[in-house]
Design a protein around this motif. Sequence first.
Motif, PDB file in Angstrom:
ATOM      1  N   LYS A 291       0.842  -1.208   0.000  1.00  0.00           N
ATOM      2  CA  LYS A 291       0.000   0.000   0.000  1.00  0.00           C
ATOM      3  C   LYS A 291       0.873   1.252   0.000  1.00  0.00           C
ATOM      4  O   LYS A 291       0.607   2.212  -0.743  1.00  0.00           O
ATOM      5  CB  LYS A 291      -0.919  -0.032   1.221  1.00  0.00           C
ATOM      6  N   CYS A 292       1.925   1.253   0.819  1.00  0.00           N
ATOM      7  CA  CYS A 292       2.849   2.381   0.852  1.00  0.00           C
ATOM      8  C   CYS A 292       3.550   2.541  -0.501  1.00  0.00           C
ATOM      9  O   CYS A 292       3.607   3.650  -1.043  1.00  0.00           O
ATOM     10  CB  CYS A 292       3.915   2.185   1.941  1.00  0.00           C
ATOM     11  N   LEU A 293       4.062   1.445  -1.054  1.00  0.00           N
ATOM     12  CA  LEU A 293       4.758   1.508  -2.335  1.00  0.00           C
ATOM     13  C   LEU A 293       3.852   2.026  -3.435  1.00  0.00           C
ATOM     14  O   LEU A 293       4.276   2.864  -4.254  1.00  0.00           O
ATOM     15  CB  LEU A 293       5.316   0.132  -2.705  1.00  0.00           C
ATOM     16  N   ASN A 294       2.631   1.551  -3.484  1.00  0.00           N
ATOM     17  CA  ASN A 294       1.688   2.034  -4.496  1.00  0.00           C
ATOM     18  C   ASN A 294       1.427   3.526  -4.345  1.00  0.00           C
ATOM     19  O   ASN A 294       1.358   4.253  -5.334  1.00  0.00           O
ATOM     20  CB  ASN A 294       0.368   1.251  -4.418  1.00  0.00           C
ATOM     21  N   SER A 295       1.294   3.981  -3.126  1.00  0.00           N
ATOM     22  CA  SER A 295       1.065   5.400  -2.868  1.00  0.00           C
ATOM     23  C   SER A 295       2.283   6.232  -3.277  1.00  0.00           C
ATOM     24  O   SER A 295       2.136   7.286  -3.880  1.00  0.00           O
ATOM     25  CB  SER A 295       0.764   5.605  -1.376  1.00  0.00           C
ATOM     26  N   TRP A 296       3.468   5.743  -2.947  1.00  0.00           N
ATOM     27  CA  TRP A 296       4.697   6.481  -3.282  1.00  0.00           C
ATOM     28  C   TRP A 296       4.928   6.530  -4.775  1.00  0.00           C
ATOM     29  O   TRP A 296       5.471   7.498  -5.284  1.00  0.00           O
ATOM     30  CB  TRP A 296       5.905   5.862  -2.589  1.00  0.00           C
ATOM     31  N   ASN A 297       4.515   5.496  -5.492  1.00  0.00           N
ATOM     32  CA  ASN A 297       4.675   5.494  -6.950  1.00  0.00           C
ATOM     33  C   ASN A 297       3.800   6.545  -7.614  1.00  0.00           C
ATOM     34  O   ASN A 297       4.056   6.932  -8.740  1.00  0.00           O
ATOM     35  CB  ASN A 297       4.362   4.107  -7.526  1.00  0.00           C
ATOM     36  N   ASN A 298       2.763   6.998  -6.928  1.00  0.00           N
ATOM     37  CA  ASN A 298       1.861   8.022  -7.471  1.00  0.00           C
ATOM     38  C   ASN A 298       2.265   9.440  -7.084  1.00  0.00           C
ATOM     39  O   ASN A 298       1.551  10.376  -7.406  1.00  0.00           O
ATOM     40  CB  ASN A 298       0.428   7.740  -7.028  1.00  0.00           C
ATOM     41  N   LEU A 299       3.360   9.595  -6.370  1.00  0.00           N
ATOM     42  CA  LEU A 299       3.792  10.943  -5.960  1.00  0.00           C
ATOM     43  C   LEU A 299       4.446  11.673  -7.115  1.00  0.00           C
ATOM     44  O   LEU A 299       5.017  11.159  -7.976  1.00  0.00           O
ATOM     45  CB  LEU A 299       4.774  10.859  -4.779  1.00  0.00           C
TER      46      LEU A 299
END
Length: 66
Positions: free
Chosen positions: A58-66
């Motif tokens: 979940k964190c990785l997916n969110s960071w990829n959208n930054l």
Amino acid sequence: MQNMDISTMSTDDAAIVSLRRCGHFLHHSASGEKKMTNQELAALTEEEKKTLTALLQKCLNSWNNL
């Protein structure tokens, strides 16, 4: 960073410090001749490992959208 007492930190700060400590450990454990094994997660139950994986993804997916 190792001597920081996370019990006195905000939840966000404690999570970031803990994540950095884990990343530091994993980075150094997987470098050179020492290879990662299942021992690094031996303290966790199967359910905890599943939860950890889901949260990290979940964190990785969110960071990829930054």
